[in-house]
Design a protein around this motif. Structure first.
Motif, short mmCIF file in Angstrom:
data_model
loop_
_atom_site.label_atom_id
_atom_site.label_comp_id
_atom_site.label_asym_id
_atom_site.label_seq_id
_atom_site.Cartn_x
_atom_site.Cartn_y
_atom_site.Cartn_z
N LEU A 1 -10.43 -25.69 -39.47
CA LEU A 1 -11.06 -26.90 -38.94
C LEU A 1 -10.67 -27.10 -37.48
O LEU A 1 -9.63 -26.60 -37.03
N ALA A 2 -11.49 -27.84 -36.75
CA ALA A 2 -11.18 -28.15 -35.36
C ALA A 2 -11.72 -29.53 -35.01
O ALA A 2 -12.79 -29.94 -35.49
N LEU A 3 -10.97 -30.25 -34.19
CA LEU A 3 -11.38 -31.56 -33.68
C LEU A 3 -11.69 -31.40 -32.19
O LEU A 3 -10.87 -30.91 -31.42
N LEU A 4 -12.90 -31.80 -31.82
CA LEU A 4 -13.35 -31.76 -30.43
C LEU A 4 -13.55 -33.19 -29.92
O LEU A 4 -13.64 -34.13 -30.71
N LYS A 5 -13.65 -33.32 -28.60
CA LYS A 5 -13.92 -34.63 -28.01
C LYS A 5 -14.89 -34.45 -26.85
O LYS A 5 -14.72 -33.57 -26.01
N LEU A 6 -15.92 -35.28 -26.84
CA LEU A 6 -16.87 -35.24 -25.74
C LEU A 6 -16.18 -35.65 -24.45
O LEU A 6 -15.42 -36.63 -24.43
N VAL A 7 -16.45 -34.93 -23.38
CA VAL A 7 -15.84 -35.24 -22.08
C VAL A 7 -16.41 -36.55 -21.53
O VAL A 7 -15.68 -37.36 -20.95
N THR A 8 -17.71 -36.76 -21.72
CA THR A 8 -18.38 -37.98 -21.24
C THR A 8 -18.89 -38.76 -22.45
O THR A 8 -19.52 -38.18 -23.33
N PRO A 9 -18.65 -40.08 -22.51
CA PRO A 9 -19.14 -40.88 -23.65
C PRO A 9 -20.65 -40.79 -23.80
O PRO A 9 -21.39 -40.54 -22.84
N LEU A 10 -21.12 -40.97 -25.02
CA LEU A 10 -22.55 -40.93 -25.30
C LEU A 10 -23.27 -42.07 -24.59
O LEU A 10 -22.78 -43.21 -24.57
N ALA B 1 -18.46 -42.07 -32.73
CA ALA B 1 -19.41 -42.04 -31.61
C ALA B 1 -18.85 -42.74 -30.38
O ALA B 1 -19.06 -42.30 -29.25
N GLU B 2 -18.14 -43.84 -30.58
CA GLU B 2 -17.64 -44.61 -29.45
C GLU B 2 -16.63 -43.82 -28.62
O GLU B 2 -16.65 -43.85 -27.38
N GLN B 3 -15.74 -43.09 -29.31
CA GLN B 3 -14.72 -42.33 -28.60
C GLN B 3 -15.08 -40.85 -28.45
O GLN B 3 -14.38 -40.10 -27.77
N GLY B 4 -16.19 -40.43 -29.09
CA GLY B 4 -16.72 -39.09 -28.86
C GLY B 4 -16.04 -37.97 -29.63
O GLY B 4 -16.05 -36.81 -29.18
N TYR B 5 -15.51 -38.24 -30.83
CA TYR B 5 -14.82 -37.19 -31.60
C TYR B 5 -15.79 -36.44 -32.50
O TYR B 5 -16.67 -37.02 -33.14
N ILE B 6 -15.60 -35.11 -32.55
CA ILE B 6 -16.49 -34.20 -33.29
C ILE B 6 -15.63 -33.33 -34.21
O ILE B 6 -14.56 -32.86 -33.81
N LEU B 7 -16.12 -33.10 -35.42
CA LEU B 7 -15.44 -32.20 -36.36
C LEU B 7 -16.26 -30.92 -36.51
O LEU B 7 -17.49 -30.95 -36.59
N THR B 8 -15.57 -29.78 -36.53
CA THR B 8 -16.21 -28.48 -36.75
C THR B 8 -15.16 -27.53 -37.33
O THR B 8 -14.10 -27.98 -37.78
#
Length: 534
Positions: A112-121, A65-72
């Motif tokens: 699998l894919a790793l995404l990252k939020l452009v703006t922190p939560l 959550a801190e760095q905004g990484y997402i798995l899909t």
């Protein structure tokens, strides 16, 4: 007609006595279990609806959550065209679309894919943790996702699921509902750690789903940098400014403490730069860090991190990895790790460890067709007074492996006898799924020997046992085997529903053409895999 892979020796053994707490002085870091309602409350906000433009494309979940990484999944985001953007929506902020970018993808055979939020939560969200350990057969887990239901907007959904098989290196679960949009959703263990990511739905009404194991995504996890708090802990470890008790407190799995993902990234850094950690640091790495990793299901990090002084942890970790890899069909890798575990258990005179490692090696050699090696391992268990000390379920595992060996040697009577003993012992222990597997093994041997009626009886018994435990996938496969046997015996089946069910579950199976042929013969209508699904 090979019996369905359900984890063979392994996943039924994972709960055995060899995994009792070792090195008690290092602490107990076993994660606490969380009820289904609490899992939704704690982690539901981390499960995201993913959109490309205005279209709902699937599910993803926050692992940092801190760095905004997402798995899909890769297939969830691989339709992205130039100029389009990926958006994520969380139950925590349903009216806000969070832009995400693709960091890295893994394509077939991994999806699998790793995404990252452009703006922190802006709002604190508890991330879904990870675990590299595989599930046990028949284990109850939890799925969260955003299914498409007709033309309705995708909505958050969660449900309990049951592990039923491990086909093609995936985790297959039986569930009440699995629909388009589930892809990319997490498969949670009772502590809230994801064991895998949903990659496809199968079965009648999509009542089964297959998940990509988390262990297949380590290449993606390696893209994530060390978190600020782990960087601070690492500095203290190197400089000798953290005590054993302080580190133990940090290693307890709870909210606001380091996650398994953070420990994974940190451990990878330690492994890569081991020369930078002195004797006092290595002592704390051995105890408590390695022990915490063992308890928290991160076995892959134990072997490269641990010193020879903690051989028991290394052996147990090696066995865990070997068990997982055998279940997913990677027998060569499993042989490497189970051989290592066996050597250490022998040196430590750990009788239970030796027995289980011998059985695991035997199953791997059977899978590889190495009959001589398998024979040696099985008789090391059945002889020398070892067998009588085994619990009932493990006795069943031993006879099941012995039955598989006899079947591979073409010894019909011995295979039938051994599978029969295994089935009886499994029923006595309450493991009806494994009992059904043993009956299927016996039926397969009888079928190949031309004993069609006896084989049909075994298959019918197996189907009843699968039905008893709610394994509709196992039941469907058994029913197909029954139709196949009837067809081979010249009793052309009219059971179109059974064949359709099988095709829905096993559209990619090497037996699919045979199922279509039986449908053609029994109905006089042209059937293909696609029309059989309609």
């Amino acid at each position: 007609m090979k019996p369905t892979r359900r984890g063979s020796i392994i996943l039924a053994i994972l709960a055995s006595v060899i995994f009792s707490v070792a090195h008690a002085e290092c602490g107990n870091f076993e994660p606490e279990t969380i009820g289904e309602d609490a899992l939704k409350t704690e982690f539901g906000d981390a499960v995201l609806l993913l959109k490309i433009g205005d279209a709902d494309v699937g599910t993803g979940y926050i692992i940092d959550a801190e760095q905004g990484y997402i798995l899909t999944d890769d297939h969830v985001v691989n339709t992205l065209s130039p100029g389009q953007k990926i958006y994520a929506i969380s139950p925590a902020f349903p009216q806000q679309q969070l832009e995400a970018s693709v960091v890295k993808t893994l394509k077939a055979p991994v999806d699998l894919a790793l995404l990252k939020l452009v703006t922190p939560l802006k709002k604190k969200v508890r991330p879904i943790d990870i675990t590299l350990r595989g599930p046990r057969n028949a284990e109850t887990l939890y799925a969260m996702d955003y299914p498409h239901i007709g033309d309705q907007p995708s909505v958050f959904h969660e449900q309990t699921v049951k592990v039923v098989a491990f086909p093609d290196g995936s985790i297959e679960v039986s569930r009440a509902l699995a629909m388009g949009g589930d892809s990319g959703g997490p498969l949670l263990d009772p502590s809230g750690s994801s064991m895998g990511t949903c990659r496809q739905e199968v079965g009648i009404g999509a009542t089964a789903a297959r998940y990509e194991p988390m262990s297949q995504g380590e290449t993606l996890l390696d893209q994530i940098p060390l978190s600020p708090r782990m960087s601070e802990i690492d500095d203290r470890l190197r400089s000798g400014k953290i005590s054993e008790e302080e580190l133990k407190k940090d290693l307890v799995k709870k909210q606001d403490n380091p996650t398994n993902l953070e420990l994974y990234v940190w451990s990878r850094q330690i492994i890569k730069n081991k020369k930078d950690y002195g004797a006092s640091a290595q002592k704390l790495i051995d105890c408590p860090l390695v022990h915490a990793l063992m308890h928290r299901g991160m076995d892959d990090l134990v072997v490269p991190l641990a010193s020879s002084a903690i051989a028991k942890d290394m052996a147990d970790a090696s066995f865990h990895i070997a068990s997982r890899e055998e279940a997913f069909g990677h027998s060569e890798l499993s042989i490497q790790y189970s051989t290592r575990a066996l050597e250490v258990y022998r040196s430590a005179k750990d009788k239970n460890g030796v027995i289980n490692a011998e059985l695991l090696l035997a199953q791997n050699y059977i899978d590889n067709g190495n009959v001589l090696a398998a024979n040696k391992n099985i008789y090391a268990v059945l002889g020398k007074g070892n067998f009588s000390s085994l619990p009932t379920k493990e006795k069943g595992e031993a006879w099941y492996a012995a039955g598989s060996l006899a079947a591979s040697q073409g010894n019909v009577s011995l295979a039938i006898q051994r599978y029969g003993k295994a089935s009886t012992l499994f029923i006595k222990s309450g493991d009806y799924g494994k009992a059904a597997d043993a009956l299927n093994g016996s039926a397969d041997v009888k079928f190949r020997a031309g004993e069609y009626q006896a084989a049909q009886r075994n298959i019918s018994e197996a189907a009843s046992l699968y039905q008893k435990i709610g394994d509709n996938i196992g039941e469907s496969r058994s029913e197909f085997a029954l139709v196949r046997m009837q067809n081979a015996a010249g009793l052309t089946s009219k059971d179109e529903e059974t064949l359709r069910n099988y095709l829905n579950f096993e559209s990619g199976s090497n037996q699919t053409p045979e199922a279509v042929d039986i449908l053609n013969q029994s109905t006089g209508v042209c059937f293909t895999v696609s029309c059989a699904r309609r």
